[in-house]
Design an enzyme around this catalytic site. Structure first.
Site, PDB file in Angstrom:
ATOM      1  CG  ASP A   9     -56.540  23.347 -28.904  1.00 57.95           C
ATOM      2  OD1 ASP A   9     -56.382  22.342 -28.185  1.00 57.95           O
ATOM      3  OD2 ASP A   9     -56.347  23.339 -30.134  1.00 57.95           O
ATOM      4  CG  HIS A  38     -59.647  23.324 -24.728  1.00 59.01           C
ATOM      5  ND1 HIS A  38     -60.417  22.200 -24.941  1.00 59.01           N
ATOM      6  CD2 HIS A  38     -58.427  23.042 -25.260  1.00 59.01           C
ATOM      7  CE1 HIS A  38     -59.703  21.291 -25.576  1.00 59.01           C
ATOM      8  NE2 HIS A  38     -58.492  21.779 -25.787  1.00 59.01           N
ATOM      9  CG  ASP A  52     -59.462  20.543 -29.275  1.00 57.90           C
ATOM     10  OD1 ASP A  52     -58.424  20.154 -28.729  1.00 57.90           O
ATOM     11  OD2 ASP A  52     -60.246  19.759 -29.865  1.00 57.90           O
ATOM     12  CG  ASP A  74     -64.694  18.758 -23.887  1.00 52.19           C
ATOM     13  OD1 ASP A  74     -64.362  17.898 -24.709  1.00 52.19           O
ATOM     14  OD2 ASP A  74     -65.827  18.814 -23.361  1.00 52.19           O
ATOM     15  NE  ARG A  75     -58.453  19.066 -21.802  1.00 54.50           N
ATOM     16  CZ  ARG A  75     -58.323  17.933 -21.117  1.00 54.50           C
ATOM     17  NH1 ARG A  75     -58.494  17.903 -19.826  1.00 54.50           N
ATOM     18  NH2 ARG A  75     -58.011  16.811 -21.730  1.00 54.50           N
ATOM     19  CG  ASN A 125     -58.654  15.909 -29.878  1.00 60.16           C
ATOM     20  OD1 ASN A 125     -58.243  17.054 -30.047  1.00 60.16           O
ATOM     21  ND2 ASN A 125     -58.445  15.244 -28.763  1.00 60.16           N
ATOM     22  CG  HIS A 126     -61.531  18.235 -26.775  1.00 58.51           C
ATOM     23  ND1 HIS A 126     -61.888  17.888 -25.492  1.00 58.51           N
ATOM     24  CD2 HIS A 126     -60.189  18.073 -26.844  1.00 58.51           C
ATOM     25  CE1 HIS A 126     -60.803  17.538 -24.819  1.00 58.51           C
ATOM     26  NE2 HIS A 126     -59.754  17.643 -25.609  1.00 58.51           N
ATOM     27  CG  HIS A 186     -57.401  19.759 -33.602  1.00 58.36           C
ATOM     28  ND1 HIS A 186     -57.427  20.900 -32.823  1.00 58.36           N
ATOM     29  CD2 HIS A 186     -57.194  18.732 -32.755  1.00 58.36           C
ATOM     30  CE1 HIS A 186     -57.262  20.567 -31.552  1.00 58.36           C
ATOM     31  NE2 HIS A 186     -57.111  19.263 -31.479  1.00 58.36           N
ATOM     32  NE  ARG A 192     -49.908   9.099 -23.892  1.00 60.72           N
ATOM     33  CZ  ARG A 192     -49.571  10.271 -24.391  1.00 60.72           C
ATOM     34  NH1 ARG A 192     -50.079  10.685 -25.513  1.00 60.72           N
ATOM     35  NH2 ARG A 192     -48.737  11.049 -23.751  1.00 60.72           N
ATOM     36  CG  HIS A 194     -53.803  18.039 -30.634  1.00 60.17           C
ATOM     37  ND1 HIS A 194     -54.998  17.607 -30.135  1.00 60.17           N
ATOM     38  CD2 HIS A 194     -52.945  17.006 -30.469  1.00 60.17           C
ATOM     39  CE1 HIS A 194     -54.862  16.372 -29.684  1.00 60.17           C
ATOM     40  NE2 HIS A 194     -53.621  15.979 -29.875  1.00 60.17           N
TER      41      HIS A 194
END
Lengths: 281, 264
Positions: free
Chosen positions: B32, B34, B60, B63-64, B92-93, B142, B151, B178
């Site tokens: 990642d 990011h 990824d 983001d962030r 997944n991002h 990933h 969850r 990830h």
């Protein structure tokens, strides 16, 4: 533990040493430690921690695995970080990640992510999709209120923290923000446990905050506030739980993504107040 | 618009690639990023520039961090110029839904003033390869899971299924990203699975090191570690340059921090 290849290059030597600070305010001494997140495997510098070692001698990772029964830990645990407020007589209150995590429910989960039903239905034929392995509170919600030690006791009280007084502009003699743990809930939201302290001429003020956001499901903030006016030997402590379903929150995403803003928009669910008093020896 | 042209060029290239793209050694595998653009440059200083070094990035990219656009543009430019020297996998991002929550959408809006940039990038995301396979023996993906997560949706990695999968498919190793790892790299399940994490000092506070995994052959590999670029050598987005008074918010009327942040 599974046998896994050890790193040939020790990582500890690359990481900066922890930041350790002390600040004296009247009869109180504040101690702060800020460091990097905990490693993902045994961090013993020589060899490996063993099962018969005393808890105090274990590395952070092994100590957490020994003392916690949670099947997994947040992605970021700042195991060395702490805030301690200690009176000259020895009584203290401390905030650290381990004891905050010890208050997390390790038996049940009470929430599901927004797309849980859709996901399960799409896998209705798959037997593995119907059974959860080891349920626990995966949001890492904690009702921790700090750890008392030495000659300090909690008494009931009618006194409340004067938030209006805290809004007054005053010189800030000391301020720190200390991360304790954080997890991104696999990109389904955020869980964050942080403690902040500020010292003004009129008193010292602490907010220990656990913030949870499960996207499109819920926002919850558990706060413990401490306030000690100048020159007294007690601390007022107020703990509150505020939460709301996201569908009931009429605020911008900029607000509900920010723990320091959203708490004001959440209805109060629970409250507990006491006074931490230094015992006269 | 340059970004639009870049995205269209990369889309055409990606249409030629399979869902599992074959790659040969030598190659360096990365996790990642990011949006940590300055640290991506540090990654290239550590592993070698393209095209001298071949790379697989396991998703990824956005983001962030503060520089998702610069990070993505950098990687897409490298792909456009040297398509056979860099493989970009979908994390997944790289999705419309997640980028609207975790920063990339907002960054595009702030930097371009409209959502077109984001839309062009999403078209690229749709075509990104899911996995890469190095010399038929090392799978890179990933990286999500296998066993029901508490969850309510999603699986968790497990030892048994990892062993079964690698045996059935004659794999030596599965590389994935990830998951944040303080040490930058982590082997699990008797060395059958490795997590590579390439964002040092993640979110500008975790204090972790990052790594990339360099394969000379599927039998010979070594991790290269790197740290975050120091504060004084990295840029800061405009909205963070205003001085923030050291008062933390704990009141309803005096939202000082939000006032400062709204200054462009």
């Amino acid at each position: 533990m599974t046998t896994t290849p050890r790193m040939s290059q020790p990582v500890e030597s690359r990481l900066p040493p922890p930041l350790c600070e002390e600040f004296v305010y009247g009869d109180w001494t504040l101690k702060i430690v800020k460091s990097h997140i905990m490693g993902s495997q045994c961090e013993a510098l020589l060899g490996h921690c063993t099962g018969d070692m005393e808890v105090e001698k274990l590395c952070n990772r092994c100590r957490y695995e020994r003392l916690l029964t949670l099947p997994s830990l947040p992605d970021m645990v700042f195991a060395d970080n702490l805030l301690q407020i200690k009176h000259k007589s020895g009584g203290s209150i401390t905030f650290n990640a381990l004891e905050a995590l010890q208050c997390v429910n390790d038996k049940e989960d009470t929430l599901q992510v927004a797309h849980a039903d859709v996901w399960k239905e799409a896998r209705a034929d798959c037997e593995f999709a119907q059974k959860v392995v080891k349920p626990y509170d995966w949001t890492y919600t904690t009702n921790y209120r700090g750890t008392l030690s030495g000659g300090i006791v909690a008494e009931s009280t009618d006194e409340r923290i004067d938030l209006n007084k805290l809004r007054e502009r005053e010189e800030i003699k000391f301020y720190e923000e200390i991360f304790l743990y954080e997890d991104e809930l696999d990109d389904n939201g955020s869980t964050r446990c942080v403690v902040k302290v500020r010292v003004m001429p009129s008193g010292l003020f602490v907010v220990f905050r656990h913030y949870l956001r499960v996207d499109r499901v819920i926002v919850r903030v558990n706060d413990t506030r401490l306030y000690s006016p100048a020159s007294v030997s007690f601390i007022l402590r107020e703990t509150s739980t505020r939460e709301a379903a996201v569908s009931n929150l009429q605020v911008d995403s900029l607000v509900y993504n920010n723990p320091d803003l959203v708490w004001q928009h959440l209805p109060l669910v629970k409250e507990q107040c006491d006074k931490l008093v230094i015992e006269k020896s | 618009m340059f970004l639009q042209k870049l995205c269209e060029t990369v889309c055409e290239l990606l249409l030629e690639e399979g869902n599992i793209q074959p790659v040969s050694c030598p190659v360096t595998v990365c996790g990642d990023i990011h949006g940590q653009f300055y640290d991506l440059e540090e990654l290239f200083r550590t592993g070698g520039q393209v095209p001298d070094t071949n790379y697989i990035f396991m998703g990824d990219f956005v983001d962030r961090g503060y520089y998702s656009l610069e990070t993505l543009t950098r990687l897409l430019s490298l792909k456009a110029k040297w398509p056979h020297k860099i493989t970009l996998l979908r994390g997944n991002h790289e999705s419309r839904q997640i980028t609207q929550v975790y920063g990339f959408y907002d960054e595009c809006q702030n930097k371009y003033g409209n959502v077109n940039a984001w839309k062009y990038c999403c078209k690229v995301f749709d075509l990104l390869t899911i996995a890469a396979i190095i010399d038929d023996e090392v799978l890179c993906v990933h990286g999500d899971s296998w066993s029901m997560s508490p969850r309510g949706a999603g699986w968790l990695f497990g030892a048994r299924v990892t062993h079964q999968f690698t045996e059935t498919n004659n794999l030596k190793l599965i590389c994935r990203a990830h998951q944040l790892v303080n040490e930058g790299i982590k082997y699990m399940f008797d060395g059958k699975l490795v997590t590579v994490w390439s964002a040092p000092n993640y979110c500008y506070r975790a204090g972790n090191v990052a790594s990339i995994l360099s394969f000379t052959s599927t039998n010979e590999k070594h991790a290269k570690l790197f740290d975050a670029v120091p504060e004084d050598k990295r840029g800061k987005p405009l909205h963070l340059n205003v001085q923030v008074t050291r008062v933390f918010l704990d009141n309803s009327r005096d939202s000082l921090l939000s006032r400062y942040l709204s200054k462009a």
